[in-house]
Design a protein around this motif. Structure first.
Motif, PDB file in Angstrom:
ATOM      1  N   LEU A  23       4.416  16.106   1.597  1.00 35.09           N
ATOM      2  CA  LEU A  23       4.429  16.110   3.062  1.00 35.09           C
ATOM      3  C   LEU A  23       3.585  14.967   3.631  1.00 35.09           C
ATOM      4  O   LEU A  23       3.919  14.392   4.672  1.00 35.09           O
ATOM      5  CB  LEU A  23       3.952  17.459   3.593  1.00 35.09           C
ATOM      6  N   LEU A  24       2.515  14.635   2.925  1.00 35.39           N
ATOM      7  CA  LEU A  24       1.680  13.507   3.366  1.00 35.39           C
ATOM      8  C   LEU A  24       2.440  12.176   3.301  1.00 35.39           C
ATOM      9  O   LEU A  24       2.107  11.239   4.027  1.00 35.39           O
ATOM     10  CB  LEU A  24       0.386  13.438   2.553  1.00 35.39           C
ATOM     11  N   GLN A  25       3.456  12.098   2.449  1.00 37.55           N
ATOM     12  CA  GLN A  25       4.296  10.895   2.413  1.00 37.55           C
ATOM     13  C   GLN A  25       4.955  10.691   3.780  1.00 37.55           C
ATOM     14  O   GLN A  25       5.016   9.575   4.292  1.00 37.55           O
ATOM     15  CB  GLN A  25       5.373  11.013   1.326  1.00 37.55           C
ATOM     16  N   PHE A  26       5.459  11.781   4.360  1.00 36.59           N
ATOM     17  CA  PHE A  26       6.083  11.689   5.679  1.00 36.59           C
ATOM     18  C   PHE A  26       5.052  11.346   6.746  1.00 36.59           C
ATOM     19  O   PHE A  26       5.301  10.505   7.616  1.00 36.59           O
ATOM     20  CB  PHE A  26       6.782  13.011   6.043  1.00 36.59           C
ATOM     21  N   VAL A  27       3.898  11.987   6.680  1.00 39.12           N
ATOM     22  CA  VAL A  27       2.832  11.706   7.640  1.00 39.12           C
ATOM     23  C   VAL A  27       2.442  10.230   7.564  1.00 39.12           C
ATOM     24  O   VAL A  27       2.268   9.563   8.596  1.00 39.12           O
ATOM     25  CB  VAL A  27       1.617  12.627   7.383  1.00 39.12           C
ATOM     26  N   ALA A  29       0.835  -1.202   0.000  1.00 36.22           N
ATOM     27  CA  ALA A  29       0.000   0.000   0.000  1.00 36.22           C
ATOM     28  C   ALA A  29       0.872   1.255   0.000  1.00 36.22           C
ATOM     29  O   ALA A  29       0.604   2.204  -0.757  1.00 36.22           O
ATOM     30  CB  ALA A  29      -0.924   0.000   1.216  1.00 36.22           C
ATOM     31  N   PHE A  30       1.910   1.267   0.827  1.00 33.82           N
ATOM     32  CA  PHE A  30       2.767   2.450   0.865  1.00 33.82           C
ATOM     33  C   PHE A  30       3.521   2.632  -0.452  1.00 33.82           C
ATOM     34  O   PHE A  30       3.653   3.760  -0.937  1.00 33.82           O
ATOM     35  CB  PHE A  30       3.761   2.403   2.024  1.00 33.82           C
ATOM     36  N   LEU A  31       4.008   1.549  -1.029  1.00 29.81           N
ATOM     37  CA  LEU A  31       4.719   1.667  -2.306  1.00 29.81           C
ATOM     38  C   LEU A  31       3.798   2.181  -3.412  1.00 29.81           C
ATOM     39  O   LEU A  31       4.219   2.981  -4.254  1.00 29.81           O
ATOM     40  CB  LEU A  31       5.350   0.331  -2.691  1.00 29.81           C
ATOM     41  N   LEU A  32       2.545   1.735  -3.416  1.00 25.33           N
ATOM     42  CA  LEU A  32       1.587   2.249  -4.399  1.00 25.33           C
ATOM     43  C   LEU A  32       1.320   3.739  -4.184  1.00 25.33           C
ATOM     44  O   LEU A  32       1.233   4.508  -5.141  1.00 25.33           O
ATOM     45  CB  LEU A  32       0.283   1.455  -4.341  1.00 25.33           C
ATOM     46  N   TRP A  33       1.197   4.149  -2.936  1.00 28.05           N
ATOM     47  CA  TRP A  33       0.988   5.548  -2.583  1.00 28.05           C
ATOM     48  C   TRP A  33       2.190   6.388  -3.052  1.00 28.05           C
ATOM     49  O   TRP A  33       2.025   7.446  -3.635  1.00 28.05           O
ATOM     50  CB  TRP A  33       0.758   5.637  -1.091  1.00 28.05           C
TER      51      TRP A  33
END
Length: 116
Positions: free
Chosen positions: A75-79, A39-43
């Motif tokens: 920034l949402l990537q860090f969040v 999920a994170f990699l897709l994001w």
């Protein structure tokens, strides 16, 4: 594995690795880690693709300020990373640590027994 005549003896660690408790613990870990990683990699891939193929959208200013959609998504990537970490810690505290502690205690008890 060491052999003594025809008899083969396993180490405590090999026995635990073959146990149902260890298999269950490994399965619990994988059920969390693999989907969350995907999920994170897709994001992250969505962010990269938007930056590459939709630069106009990413450059859109929000509320008339110098803040753009691309900056907010970046920034949402860090969040997201911090949220995933917090969720994992909670998951590990509830679902991974108790059986891992039990396995560790079992190993330590067996090693102490063998040392006698």
């Amino acid at each position: 594995m060491s052999t003594t005549g025809d008899r083969q003896t396993e180490t405590v660690y090999q026995e635990v690795q073959r146990s149902a408790a260890f298999a269950d613990l490994r399965s619990r870990l994988r059920r969390f880690v693999f989907p969350m990683s995907a999920a994170f990699l897709l994001w992250y891939l969505a962010y990269v693709l938007l930056a590459s193929y939709a630069p106009g959208f990413m450059a859109t200013r929000l509320g008339g300020s110098n803040i753009t959609v691309g900056l907010v998504i970046g920034l949402l990537q860090f969040v997201t990373t911090f949220i995933i970490t917090m969720v994992y810690v909670r998951y590990a505290d509830r679902r991974l640590d108790p059986p891992a502690t039990a396995l560790r205690e079992e190993i330590e008890a067996r090693r102490a027994e063998q040392a006698r």
